[in-house]
Design an enzyme around this catalytic site. Sequence first.
Site, PDB file in Angstrom:
ATOM      1  N   GLY A  11       0.819  -1.209   0.000  1.00 31.23           N
ATOM      2  CA  GLY A  11       0.000   0.000   0.000  1.00 31.23           C
ATOM      3  C   GLY A  11       0.849   1.254   0.000  1.00 31.23           C
ATOM      4  N   ASP A  34       2.015  -8.766   2.651  1.00 32.44           N
ATOM      5  CA  ASP A  34       0.869  -8.183   1.958  1.00 32.44           C
ATOM      6  C   ASP A  34       0.265  -9.259   1.068  1.00 32.44           C
ATOM      7  OD1 ASP A  34      -0.741  -6.557  -0.039  1.00 32.44           O
ATOM      8  OD2 ASP A  34       0.062  -4.960   1.226  1.00 32.44           O
ATOM      9  N   THR A  79      -6.512   2.357  11.100  1.00 29.75           N
ATOM     10  CA  THR A  79      -7.627   2.856  11.900  1.00 29.75           C
ATOM     11  C   THR A  79      -8.924   2.227  11.402  1.00 29.75           C
ATOM     12  OG1 THR A  79      -7.899   4.774  10.434  1.00 29.75           O
ATOM     13  CG2 THR A  79      -6.476   5.057  12.348  1.00 29.75           C
ATOM     14  N   ALA A 105      -1.513   4.257  17.037  1.00 29.09           N
ATOM     15  CA  ALA A 105      -1.645   5.709  16.906  1.00 29.09           C
ATOM     16  C   ALA A 105      -2.616   6.021  15.777  1.00 29.09           C
ATOM     17  CB  ALA A 105      -0.294   6.362  16.629  1.00 29.09           C
ATOM     18  N   PRO A 106      -3.630   6.830  16.032  1.00 28.81           N
ATOM     19  CA  PRO A 106      -4.530   7.237  14.951  1.00 28.81           C
ATOM     20  C   PRO A 106      -3.835   8.145  13.948  1.00 28.81           C
ATOM     21  CG  PRO A 106      -5.080   8.379  16.981  1.00 28.81           C
ATOM     22  CD  PRO A 106      -4.068   7.346  17.344  1.00 28.81           C
ATOM     23  N   HIS A 135      -9.523  13.488   3.683  1.00 27.92           N
ATOM     24  CA  HIS A 135      -8.525  12.485   3.316  1.00 27.92           C
ATOM     25  C   HIS A 135      -8.666  12.097   1.851  1.00 27.92           C
ATOM     26  CE1 HIS A 135      -8.080  12.032   7.680  1.00 27.92           C
ATOM     27  NE2 HIS A 135      -6.938  11.424   7.422  1.00 27.92           N
ATOM     28  N   LYS A 139      -9.223   6.233   1.478  1.00 24.51           N
ATOM     29  CA  LYS A 139      -9.317   5.948   2.918  1.00 24.51           C
ATOM     30  C   LYS A 139     -10.628   5.251   3.220  1.00 24.51           C
ATOM     31  CE  LYS A 139      -8.710   7.914   7.519  1.00 24.51           C
ATOM     32  NZ  LYS A 139      -7.819   6.782   7.906  1.00 24.51           N
ATOM     33  N   THR A 146      -8.068   9.828  13.579  1.00 27.74           N
ATOM     34  CA  THR A 146      -7.603  11.094  14.168  1.00 27.74           C
ATOM     35  C   THR A 146      -8.784  11.928  14.641  1.00 27.74           C
ATOM     36  OG1 THR A 146      -5.676  11.092  12.714  1.00 27.74           O
ATOM     37  CG2 THR A 146      -6.270  13.193  13.731  1.00 27.74           C
TER      38      THR A 146
END
Length: 226
Positions: A11, A34, A79, A105-106, A135, A139, A146
């Site tokens: 990705g 992947d 996320t 972590a977002p 975004h 996404k 976030t």
Amino acid sequence: MIRVVVSGAAGRMGETVCEAVEQAADLELAGKADPALHAPLAHLLGGTDVVVDFTTPEAAAGNVRECLAADVHAVVGTTGFELESIRGDAQAAARDGRRARVFVAPNFAVGAVLMMQMARLAAPHMPECEIVELHHEGKRDAPSGTAKRTAALVREAGGNVHDPIHSVRLPGLVAHQEVIFGGEGQTLSIRHDSTDRRSFMPGVLLAVRSVADLTDPLTVGLENLL
């Protein structure tokens, strides 16, 4: 030398992480996992210290469980999945004496973390708040991790985040967010823009270097490492 496997290596974020790891003198890119590369994560965990996961909401939790079973640390930037679904697994692994830690972590951009912390500081003084996140068209989750994290921090600080959080998905965007506070006769806007995926790499590498030293089985948020 920290041996790193990147999950989701085909990705856009995965490719950028691979490049960053390869350029770091103290890190070794030990594998690229992947489906597009016909390389299952489970086949690459032997001898690995840390897995960095930028995959999909459907795959992330399972990947973390594979890491915990192999006693390998996990740094997760994916996320859109339920964090509580892996919290119990991480705690159970720790009770069993495994050293593996999970860090989620977002957002790995330092500026985005500062934006969230500034919003938290503003909330008690200007509690009425709207969040707009923008975004790229690929996404998968909306609102973004976030935005959800920002909303949680603002609400914990006494703010009133208006629903819904506004999500924009368009070509040409990378990752952007604005937090708008409104009060009598004034507004306050706090905005962060990532215009290149390289903006996330200092935070990702910090997490890779720090995850083994974390005390809690599951840690959420880059602010805990800064």
